[in-house]
Design a protein around this motif. Structure first.
Motif, PDB file in Angstrom:
ATOM      1  N   SER A   1       0.877  -1.121   0.064  1.00 43.66           N
ATOM      2  CA  SER A   1      -0.076   0.091  -0.049  1.00 43.66           C
ATOM      3  C   SER A   1       0.950   1.281  -0.030  1.00 43.66           C
ATOM      4  N   VAL A   2       1.948   1.300   0.726  1.00 49.52           N
ATOM      5  CA  VAL A   2       2.780   2.618   0.981  1.00 49.52           C
ATOM      6  C   VAL A   2       3.490   2.572  -0.490  1.00 49.52           C
ATOM      7  N   ILE A   3       3.842   1.754  -1.084  1.00 51.35           N
ATOM      8  CA  ILE A   3       4.654   1.624  -2.160  1.00 51.35           C
ATOM      9  C   ILE A   3       3.871   2.312  -3.387  1.00 51.35           C
ATOM     10  N   ALA A   4       2.476   1.605  -3.323  1.00 54.62           N
ATOM     11  CA  ALA A   4       1.508   2.148  -4.431  1.00 54.62           C
ATOM     12  C   ALA A   4       1.263   3.622  -4.091  1.00 54.62           C
ATOM     13  N   GLU A   5       1.335   4.113  -2.906  1.00 57.46           N
ATOM     14  CA  GLU A   5       0.998   5.474  -2.503  1.00 57.46           C
ATOM     15  C   GLU A   5       2.025   6.339  -3.071  1.00 57.46           C
ATOM     16  N   ALA A   6       3.156   5.838  -2.805  1.00 57.33           N
ATOM     17  CA  ALA A   6       4.426   6.708  -3.173  1.00 57.33           C
ATOM     18  C   ALA A   6       4.847   6.631  -4.566  1.00 57.33           C
ATOM     19  N   GLY A   7       4.231   5.639  -5.131  1.00 58.80           N
ATOM     20  CA  GLY A   7       4.527   5.407  -6.655  1.00 58.80           C
ATOM     21  C   GLY A   7       6.101   5.035  -6.820  1.00 58.80           C
ATOM     22  N   VAL A   8       6.471   4.137  -5.989  1.00 55.29           N
ATOM     23  CA  VAL A   8       7.893   3.511  -6.187  1.00 55.29           C
ATOM     24  C   VAL A   8       8.000   2.432  -6.851  1.00 55.29           C
ATOM     25  N   GLU A   9       9.060   2.525  -7.849  1.00 62.12           N
ATOM     26  CA  GLU A   9       9.255   1.392  -8.695  1.00 62.12           C
ATOM     27  C   GLU A   9      10.181   0.365  -7.949  1.00 62.12           C
ATOM     28  N   ILE A  10       9.617  -0.886  -7.773  1.00 59.26           N
ATOM     29  CA  ILE A  10      10.554  -1.852  -7.135  1.00 59.26           C
ATOM     30  C   ILE A  10      11.537  -2.564  -8.441  1.00 59.26           C
ATOM     31  N   ILE A  11      12.592  -2.849  -8.381  1.00 61.37           N
ATOM     32  CA  ILE A  11      13.396  -3.462  -9.240  1.00 61.37           C
ATOM     33  C   ILE A  11      13.968  -4.891  -8.645  1.00 61.37           C
ATOM     34  N   ARG A  12      13.339  -5.742  -9.196  1.00 59.19           N
ATOM     35  CA  ARG A  12      13.975  -7.083  -8.417  1.00 59.19           C
ATOM     36  C   ARG A  12      14.650  -8.048  -9.402  1.00 59.19           C
ATOM     37  N   ASP A  13      15.238  -8.933  -8.879  1.00 62.58           N
ATOM     38  CA  ASP A  13      16.341  -9.799  -9.411  1.00 62.58           C
ATOM     39  C   ASP A  13      15.781 -11.159  -9.143  1.00 62.58           C
ATOM     40  N   ARG A  14      14.504 -11.580  -9.922  1.00 59.60           N
ATOM     41  CA  ARG A  14      13.942 -12.625  -9.640  1.00 59.60           C
ATOM     42  C   ARG A  14      14.887 -14.062  -9.755  1.00 59.60           C
ATOM     43  N   ALA A  15      15.598 -13.921 -10.763  1.00 57.97           N
ATOM     44  CA  ALA A  15      16.431 -15.074 -10.981  1.00 57.97           C
ATOM     45  C   ALA A  15      17.357 -15.624  -9.739  1.00 57.97           C
ATOM     46  N   SER A  16      17.772 -14.651  -9.063  1.00 58.72           N
ATOM     47  CA  SER A  16      18.511 -14.969  -7.802  1.00 58.72           C
ATOM     48  C   SER A  16      17.531 -15.352  -6.429  1.00 58.72           C
ATOM     49  N   GLU A  17      16.463 -14.985  -6.643  1.00 57.37           N
ATOM     50  CA  GLU A  17      15.625 -15.057  -5.574  1.00 57.37           C
ATOM     51  C   GLU A  17      15.211 -16.462  -5.046  1.00 57.37           C
ATOM     52  N   GLY A  18      15.696 -17.415  -5.897  1.00 59.30           N
ATOM     53  CA  GLY A  18      15.222 -18.835  -5.638  1.00 59.30           C
ATOM     54  C   GLY A  18      16.132 -19.295  -4.503  1.00 59.30           C
TER      55      GLY A  18
END
Lengths: 898, 123
Positions: free
Chosen positions: A763-780
């Motif tokens: 909700s706060v992310i959406a409110e502030a409009g922050v873009e989240i950049i993830r590294d999904r390949a390494s998250e496993g």
């Protein structure tokens, strides 16, 4: 006729009797019943080893050849004994006080415990004594041969060499048995000394018996002797004053420096008061020994056939009168003279060899092994070394006897030996009476004297077969006439012994004085020289410190030991300042040392302070008496001060710990105050809003527009939630900090944890409009972790990143990288970042960088993150240099979670 | 609209509440949330009464008070100090620095009104 068997039997019986006496005395001494063994009588008799076979047989021969000159051999020791108060008393006192074990040890000790000197003196003693031992073997062999002359043709007794060998072997056995039986601290040998006292009596009785027989049995009384003297060449004897003075000096020097004499005079001395008795008793003994020398000589010269060896008159006169019993007694007298000398000399030399050569060498070889000197091996090593040394020394004596051919007159060999060992005299007397004598000086003197002695007397004595050729003797080395061994610098016409004595003493004393003056003593030498030279000095009531040479630093160490570090330093600094010196070390002037002594005396007493300072400064006011008197006290003081030091150190340590604890407590207390103050602030601020708005609603609710009412109600609601969250955080942190929380560890993929955190903050992310950049390949990657707690960490970090990022296009990148043993999750935003000076603080409680309540947190978030990561075995830290704010979460990896 | 009060306070909710209460009491209310720029704002606004919070971003209320009292033009300005920390030493410090009145959060609306009016000399 005395048969060989009888002679052998009597000799063996005599030796057995000596064994018995030695054994018995040893046992008495060990049982502690040795009071009479320490009587002045035994001591005096033991000194009689001065009278060897050389004196027993040789004195008569000497008299027959050179008239009254033989008296010089007795005169020297008599002078030393009568004048005991000046030299001997000090020598014995120092020797006992310093617990010396030999004359080599004494010189080594005096000159700064120098190994070098110990070795030099030991070698000198061994070389100088070897001819003397050979002489004893020769005399025994000669006396055997006297009897052998009467044995029937068909009987073949052992040759002289064999006799000498077996005598040497027997003496070695006796000496090893009684001389190296135990390793006493005081190196006293009660058994041997008693046996020697017995031998002293035997030889005196034997000589007196022969003398009485000759005087009254042969010559017909005193008148007959007088007539015989008149008729003999001795009547025409002229005094050669050079020889007379030289020989008297020589025998006096030898009396003090012969290793065996030092052994009985100093080492075996049990009570210094015995000297007072020996001072008259021993000259009396010498007088009795010399009483019948002239009568025997003149009667022998008159009665015995031309060419008879005068050295053997003592034996041959009774034999010629068919007094075989008397001859046997005489033989035993000579035998005992020889044996006692060899035994004591071997003991003394073996002690020197073991203590001054073998032990230092052994310790040096084992220098890398600490504790070697404490091991039990050492005693055994010493005893074995001494036994081997005894064997070697007797073998050397036997070798010299064989080599020199046994031809030289007894007296000549004795004098060579005397001159050799007399080289120790300058270093010895200098050491006792001259503070300025140094180790370098002593070594130089010894070596110079020794070299001259070897060149002018010892080597030539080995004869043609020796290293000195006849040509060299005649023309000097390389034809240099002034270097002729027996006519140095062209001085001819002197007797070889007088010549050698003169030049060796000149070289010795000159080198000793010169090198002493030119060299500087080490501190230990200074200390030892004070102890030796002032050995007998009385303790004056208030002696001044003159010429103190000790270093101020040593004094400071001493003072610190007694007064404590700070007081001592203060005292020293004050004196240094008064002397106008930089730093804290004043010059050790007499004034300063006296002041220091007074200070120290306040702690440890005057005598101790005096002696302690004396030890360091080596100044003129210390005596061995002082040191002895306070030795125990000093020891106690040192132990006491060591204890104090330890206690002081412990106190200091405790004080430091208390200080640290106190500091920590103070800090904790401050922290607690600050924390409470913070908590108070954090609680009161929302409460203020709540109270204000609730009162407004209560008082003026009716006047308010509905939207205002709604707004104020929601403020109250928000502030209540804020309060609740604050309390939750506080409790959470408290639980984490106290370690009371248990982690719910499971294997989960990182992606699951991140997903959970992002969902919570969606909700706060959406409110502030922050873009989240993830590294999904390494998250496993699988983590062994508490997923809830780890998510809490990410939630905090993401919330912060969102909250504080005020850039137009806010972004948050979550980077993942793997390192050996750990997984790194970096959360990097493109916001303003955190100022470097603040980065240290942000993990502290309530370290919110601004008081903007809008941020909606109590400032506990990062503190909680840090606690959680520590509990998980990882860490969270600020990652500088990423543009915006960046935090790195380090999580440990377990390899078995592939 | 003669009476002016300036609220130097960083908590927006508290500012709103105080503003509501004092304006109903006839005060003209201005507010400022930053400690660092507070002095300029005080000089600019020229309030009859100043309500000053201690914990402010940038600069503490104590420092502002000290500077205020050192300034001849502002030395006599009535100041109501507010603090959420509520320790005795905070009060002592505030009084030492010349606060006219000191109040600990939270407070009742009536107390706030009374305090402001009292220090304004219009009780």
């Amino acid at each position: 006729m005395v048969s060989f068997n009888l002679l052998l039997l009597v000799s063996l019986a005599y030796v057995a009797a000596l064994f018995a006496v030695a054994f018995w005395a040893d046992r008495r001494a060990r049982q502690g019943r040795s009071a009479w063994l320490r009587s002045p009588l035994i001591y005096t008799l033991s000194l009689s080893i001065y009278c060897t076979a050389w004196t027993f047989y040789g004195a008569v021969g000497y008299a027959a050849r050179s008239g009254l000159e033989y008296l010089t051999i007795y005169l020297g020791p008599t002078l030393v004994m009568v004048g005991w108060w000046w030299v001997l008393r000090k020598l014995v006192h120092v020797g006992r006080a310093q617990r010396v074990t030999s004359i080599a040890d004494l010189l080594s000790s005096r000159y700064g415990k120098s190994n070098l000197l110990g070795v030099i003196v030991t070698l000198l003693a061994v070389i100088g004594t070897t001819p003397y031992i050979a002489l004893q073997l020769q005399s025994v062999t000669l006396s055997f041969s006297v009897f052998a002359a009467e044995w029937p043709e068909g009987f073949r007794p052992p040759g002289p060499d064999a006799t000498a060998f077996w005598v040497a072997a027997g003496l070695a056995l006796f000496t090893i048995l009684f001389g190296t039986r135990s390793l006493d601290v005081n190196e006293r040998h009660s058994g041997v000394v008693t046996a020697i006292a017995v031998e002293a009596v035997v030889k005196l009785v034997a000589l007196l018996a022969v003398g009485i027989f000759v005087t009254w049995g042969v010559a017909g009384g005193v008148a007959g002797i007088a007539r015989a003297i008149e008729a003999s060449p001795i009547a025409a004897w002229q005094l050669d004053s050079a020889r007379w003075v030289s020989l008297t000096f020589l025998s006096a020097a030898a009396f003090l420096t012969l290793p065996r004499m030092f052994q009985v005079l100093v080492v075996e001395n049990a009570d210094e008061r015995q000297l007072a008795t020996a001072a008259w008793a021993f000259p009396l003994y010498l007088l009795l020994m010399s009483l019948f020398v002239i009568p025997i000589a003149v009667v022998g010269l008159g009665r015995l056939p031309e060419g008879a060896n005068p050295d053997l008159f003592v034996l041959t006169l009774p034999l010629s009168a068919d007094r075989e019993g008397l001859a046997m007694l005489s033989f035993l007298g000579g035998f005992s003279s020889a044996t006692s000398m060899v035994i004591v000399a071997a003991i003394a030399l073996s002690t020197m060899v073991s203590n001054n050569i073998v032990l230092p060498l052994w310790l040096w070889l084992r220098r890398d092994r600490p504790g070697a000197s404490q091991s039990g091996d050492l005693r055994r090593l010493v005893l074995v070394a001494r036994r081997l040394a005894i064997g070697a020394i007797l073998l050397l004596g036997y070798g010299y006897y064989r080599f020199s051919g046994g031809g030289a007159a007894l007296a000549a060999i004795g004098l060579i030996s005397f001159t050799g060992v007399a080289q120790v005299l300058p270093a010895l007397l200098g050491g006792l009476f001259w503070r300025g004598a140094t180790r370098t000086g002593a070594a130089a003197g010894l070596l110079a004297g020794f070299a001259v002695w070897a060149y002018t007397l010892y080597l030539p004595s080995l004869g043609e077969g020796g290293p000195m050729s006849a040509a060299l003797m005649e023309q000097g080395p390389l034809g240099l006439g002034w270097l002729r061994p027996q006519a140095l610098f062209g001085i001819t016409g002197l007797d070889p012994v007088v010549h050698a004595l003169f030049w060796s003493m000149v070289a010795n004393t000159g080198a000793f004085l010169l090198a002493s003056l030119l060299s500087f003593p080490t501190p230990l030498e200074r200390l030892q020289s004070a102890q030796f030279v002032h050995a007998l000095a009385q303790n004056s009531p208030a002696p001044g410190w003159i010429g103190g040479a000790g270093g101020a630093e040593d004094l400071l160490i001493l003072a610190q030991r007694i007064m404590g570090a700070s007081e001592a330093q203060a005292l020293f600094s004050a004196h240094a300042a008064r002397q106008g010196k930089q730093g804290y070390l004043p010059d050790p002037t007499a004034e300063f040392i006296e002041a220091l002594e007074r200070e120290l005396a306040g702690s440890v007493g005057a005598a101790t302070a005096h002696a302690m300072i004396g030890q360091i400064t080596g100044a003129a006011a210390v005596s061995v008496d002082d040191l002895m008197a306070v030795a125990d006290e000093t020891q106690q003081v040192l132990e006491y001060s060591a204890r104090l030091e330890a206690q002081q150190a412990e106190l200091a340590r405790t004080a430091r710990q208390l200080e640290a604890a106190n500091e920590k407590l103070t800090q904790l207390s401050l922290q607690k105050d600050a924390f409470l103050s913070q908590i108070s602030h954090e609680l009161r601020t929302p409460m203020t809003s709540i109270r204000a708005f609730s009162e407004i609603l209560a008082d003026a609710g009716a006047d308010l527009a509905p939207d205002e009412r709604q707004k104020y109600a929601s403020v109250i609601q928000d502030e209540t939630i804020r309060l609740t969250r604050l309390l939750d955080d506080l409790l959470d942190l408290s639980v984490l900090e106290n370690g009371q929380v248990s982690m719910d560890m499971r294997a989960v993929p990182l992606s699951e944890v991140l997903e959970r955190a992002l969902t919570s903050t969606a909700s706060v992310i959406a409110e502030a409009g922050v873009e989240i950049i993830r590294d999904r390949a390494s998250e496993g990657r699988l983590l062994h972790t508490d997923p809830g707690r780890l998510a809490q960490v990410f939630i905090n970090l993401i919330a912060n990143a969102v909250k504080y990022n005020d850039s137009p296009g806010p972004k948050l990148e979550i980077r993942i990288s793997e390192h050996p043993g750990c997984l790194l999750v970096d959360l990097i935003d493109n916001g303003p970042g955190i100022a470097p000076e603040a980065r240290e603080m942000i993990f502290e409680k309530f370290s919110r960088l601004s008081d903007q309540a809008a941020a909606g947190s109590a400032g506990l978030g990062l503190a909680i993150c840090r606690e959680i990561m520590e509990r998980l075995g990882g860490s969270v830290e600020y990652l500088p240099g990423q543009g915006g704010a960046a935090f790195r979460v380090r999580h440990p990896l377990r390899e078995n979670l592939a | 609209m003669g009476r002016k009060v300036l609220l130097v306070e960083d908590e927006p909710n508290i500012v709103e509440a105080m503003g509501f209460i004092l304006s109903r009491d006839g005060w003209s209310v201005a507010s400022h949330a930053n400690g660092e720029t507070a002095m300029d704002e005080i000089r600019r606004v020229g309030p009859d009464v100043l309500v000053l919070d201690v914990m402010l971003p940038g600069r503490s209320g104590y420092e502002i008070l000290r500077e205020l009292r050192a300034d001849a033009a502002l030395a006599a300005l009535p100041v109501l100090m507010l603090t959420a920390r509520g320790q005795e030493k905070d009060r002592a410090l505030a009084e030492e620095l010349g606060a006219t009145r000191f109040m600990t959060k939270p407070f009742s609306n009536a107390d706030l009104r009374k305090a402001v009016n009292h220090i304004a000399g219009e009780d």
